[in-house]
Design a protein around this motif. Structure first.
Motif, short mmCIF file in Angstrom:
data_model
loop_
_atom_site.label_atom_id
_atom_site.label_comp_id
_atom_site.label_asym_id
_atom_site.label_seq_id
_atom_site.Cartn_x
_atom_site.Cartn_y
_atom_site.Cartn_z
N PHE A 161 54.94 -16.61 -20.14
CA PHE A 161 54.42 -16.99 -21.36
C PHE A 161 55.52 -17.36 -22.35
O PHE A 161 55.37 -17.48 -23.59
CB PHE A 161 53.85 -15.57 -21.82
CG PHE A 161 54.57 -14.58 -22.07
CD1 PHE A 161 55.73 -14.35 -22.94
CD2 PHE A 161 54.31 -13.27 -21.49
CE1 PHE A 161 56.51 -13.29 -23.12
CE2 PHE A 161 55.37 -12.30 -21.39
CZ PHE A 161 56.38 -12.25 -22.34
N THR A 182 52.40 -22.76 -25.21
CA THR A 182 51.24 -22.18 -25.79
C THR A 182 51.18 -20.58 -25.14
O THR A 182 50.12 -20.03 -25.38
CB THR A 182 49.82 -22.87 -25.37
OG1 THR A 182 49.49 -22.95 -24.02
CG2 THR A 182 49.97 -24.20 -25.88
N ALA A 230 51.31 -18.75 -22.65
CA ALA A 230 50.49 -18.17 -21.44
C ALA A 230 50.88 -18.99 -20.18
O ALA A 230 51.20 -20.41 -20.45
CB ALA A 230 48.74 -18.57 -21.63
N LYS A 234 49.33 -20.81 -18.13
CA LYS A 234 48.64 -22.39 -18.19
C LYS A 234 49.58 -23.58 -18.63
O LYS A 234 49.58 -24.72 -18.11
CB LYS A 234 47.40 -22.15 -18.99
CG LYS A 234 46.42 -21.22 -18.78
CD LYS A 234 45.81 -21.27 -17.29
CE LYS A 234 44.43 -20.61 -17.03
NZ LYS A 234 44.59 -19.13 -17.37
N THR A 286 37.52 -24.59 -21.19
CA THR A 286 38.57 -23.52 -21.18
C THR A 286 37.88 -22.18 -21.69
O THR A 286 37.01 -22.12 -22.68
CB THR A 286 39.54 -23.90 -22.27
OG1 THR A 286 40.56 -22.83 -22.19
CG2 THR A 286 39.13 -24.17 -23.62
N ASP A 313 42.76 -20.31 -22.77
CA ASP A 313 44.30 -20.50 -22.76
C ASP A 313 44.47 -21.86 -22.04
O ASP A 313 45.48 -22.57 -22.36
CB ASP A 313 45.02 -19.49 -21.71
CG ASP A 313 45.26 -18.31 -22.76
OD1 ASP A 313 45.35 -18.46 -23.76
OD2 ASP A 313 45.29 -16.98 -22.13
N GLN A 315 43.63 -18.19 -30.10
CA GLN A 315 43.33 -19.05 -28.94
C GLN A 315 42.57 -20.38 -29.51
O GLN A 315 42.96 -21.62 -29.36
CB GLN A 315 42.45 -18.63 -28.04
CG GLN A 315 43.32 -17.56 -27.09
CD GLN A 315 42.45 -17.00 -25.91
OE1 GLN A 315 41.29 -16.74 -26.18
NE2 GLN A 315 42.79 -16.88 -24.62
N ALA A 341 40.14 -14.21 -21.07
CA ALA A 341 40.56 -15.36 -20.04
C ALA A 341 40.31 -15.14 -18.54
O ALA A 341 40.41 -15.91 -17.90
CB ALA A 341 42.05 -15.85 -20.34
N ALA A 346 50.37 -13.75 -20.29
CA ALA A 346 50.24 -14.18 -21.59
C ALA A 346 51.21 -13.30 -22.76
O ALA A 346 51.28 -12.38 -22.53
CB ALA A 346 48.75 -14.38 -22.16
N LYS A 373 49.29 -13.35 -29.05
CA LYS A 373 47.82 -14.30 -28.85
C LYS A 373 46.92 -13.46 -29.00
O LYS A 373 45.83 -14.10 -29.25
CB LYS A 373 48.10 -15.02 -27.47
CG LYS A 373 48.41 -16.31 -27.40
CD LYS A 373 48.14 -17.14 -26.10
CE LYS A 373 47.37 -18.41 -26.11
NZ LYS A 373 47.50 -19.29 -25.18
#
Ligand SMILES: *Cc1c(COP(=O)(O)O)cnc(C)c1O
Length: 431
Positions: free
Chosen positions: A99, A103, A105, A107, A135, A138, A168, A302, A383, A387
């Motif tokens: 993470f 952002t 995470a 992803k 989405t 994330d 998010q 998520a 993540a 967040k």
């Protein structure tokens, strides 16, 4: 390397084509036509994630126009740290912290890699490429961050109104410029359905060059495999044993990347998949009956997926359920267990988990002592807990500091369009 559709071996694509198309023309998912064999020795002298990734990805890039750019792509995409942090337990366990990207995470790995590839593939093109992304929280932020400001590419993010966390949502709507954020009156499944419908619509496809950045895109799976290669090498070099992973799962993209890394020969042992109350996969592994169902809302939002799209790739590798059930195991963790685990490990281990990572920590705590002692275990941390302050902070009784990259995004003004969950509405916006 040639890639082909999970549904039809004769529908082939080069890596670049697979990246640009996202989905195969028959609706199948692209998979490598074969898995190159690799050994630990192939990675001798390679320490950093980027160095490991260049070696691992080379056979998948072989013969592709992107091959000469592989080192540059990897250096551009993986420009943030990936710590492997030992856990304060008596057995060998550590946390793979995914993470630390823009952002907060995991992803970011896939999104940044895909953006680095697509940016090179669209160079010199006169048509704007439109990337559609649905989405559950994330992915959209990571894709927007990775593609923001890239010439010749526009991003349209669809997210379910009211079903993503407030932070998010700020990350999904803070961009402007070449990123458009659509707040859809519907669920994540509706967003995914709209993206698929847009691809299948001949008028839209004729008017715009569309591509997808969802985890169906092979350009997100390959970079994710790299951190498993990296972490398995670290554990194996340290202990001489295969490394076991516990992976918080939803759409199964993260798991699939690890399965691919194991398949090519990296020292990876057990894979324990953790799910929230969305039990489609654990139930299937238990009885062989594949029953996709509507997703239910949980604290680990998520991972709220009732019909995981990457199952098609897993079943392509392991068509018999007994074979798949031998290759991976799975547990389902309730919201109450998530809450309890966040409280317990904050006090006992000094670790603050995000609700998704807490499912992995809970699964680790549930392991029988002999299994826990059997080899290095790596908990995949998907993540940053900051967040999800509305869940985590009341449980630990204090405010979490926000990582600086995330804090910067949260300051930006919001730019968002509200749309109904219909293809007409999406098509009108894409005119
Ligand atoms: C996307 C996501 C997951 C689930 O990953 P899949 O690849 O969809 O299985 C888990 N945790 C977090 C924080 C995520 O953003």
């Amino acid at each position: 390397m040639i890639f082909h559709s999970t549904r039809d071996k004769s529908l082939t694509a080069t890596l670049s084509q697979a990246l640009q198309r996202g989905l195969a023309p028959d609706g199948g998912l692209y998979v490598p036509a074969h898995f190159p064999a690799m050994t630990v020795a192939d990675f001798d002298g390679r320490e950093s994630l980027a160095a490991v990734a260049s070696r691992f990805l080379a056979p998948f890039f072989e013969g592709d126009p992107l091959a000469p750019e592989l080192d540059a792509i990897v250096a551009e995409a993986f420009n943030f740290p990936v710590p492997i942090v030992p856990l304060k337990t008596s057995d060998d366990a550590s946390v793979l912290e995914l993470f630390h990207g823009p952002t907060s995470a995991f992803k970011d790995f896939g999104a940044r890699f895909l953006a680095a590839c697509m940016g090179r593939l669209t160079r010199g093109s006169t048509r704007t490429l439109t990337i559609l992304v649905a989405t559950s929280g994330d992915t959209g932020g990571a894709v927007a961050a990775a593609f923001h400001g890239r010439p010749g590419i526009e991003v349209v993010v669809l997210y379910p109104r009211g079903l993503v966390s407030p932070r998010q949502e700020l990350q999904l709507t803070c961009w402007g410029g070449n990123v458009r954020s659509l707040s859809v009156a519907g669920t994540f499944d509706d967003c995914q359905r709209l993206v698929k419908a847009a691809f299948a619509d001949p008028t839209l496809a004729a008017r715009r060059e569309l591509s997808s950045a969802n985890s169906i895109n092979v350009g997100r799976l390959l970079p994710q495999a790299c951190y498993y290669v990296y972490a398995s090498l670290e554990g194996f070099r340290r202990t001489g044993k295969k490394v076991n992973f516990i992976i918080p799962s939803g759409n199964l993209g993260n798991v699939l990347a690890c399965v691919w890394a194991r398949r090519v020969g990296l020292p990876i042992g057990e894979l324990l998949l953790t799910f929230n109350a969305n039990r489609t996969v654990p139930d299937y592994l238990a009885d062989g009956d594949w029953q996709p169902r509507p997703s239910v809302a949980t604290l680990a939002s998520a991972m709220d997926v009732g019909n995981p799209s990457n199952m098609e790739r897993l079943r392509h590798l392991h068509p018999q359920w007994q074979e798949l059930a031998a290759a991976v195991s799975a547990v389902s963790i309730s919201d109450e267990q998530i809450r309890q685990r966040i409280r317990t490990d904050d006090v006992g281990l000094g670790e603050v988990w995000c609700p998704h990572t807490a499912t992995a920590a809970e699964a680790y705590a549930q392991l029988a002592p002999a299994r826990r002692a059997a080899g290095p275990w790596v908990l995949v941390s998907t993540a940053h807990p900051a967040k999800f302050p509305e869940t985590v902070e009341p449980l630990i009784g204090r405010t979490l500091p926000v990582p600086p990259a995330l804090a910067r995004l949260l300051e930006l003004p919001r730019q968002v369009t509200e749309v109904p969950a219909t293809l007409e509405a999406l098509a009108a916006l894409l005119q």
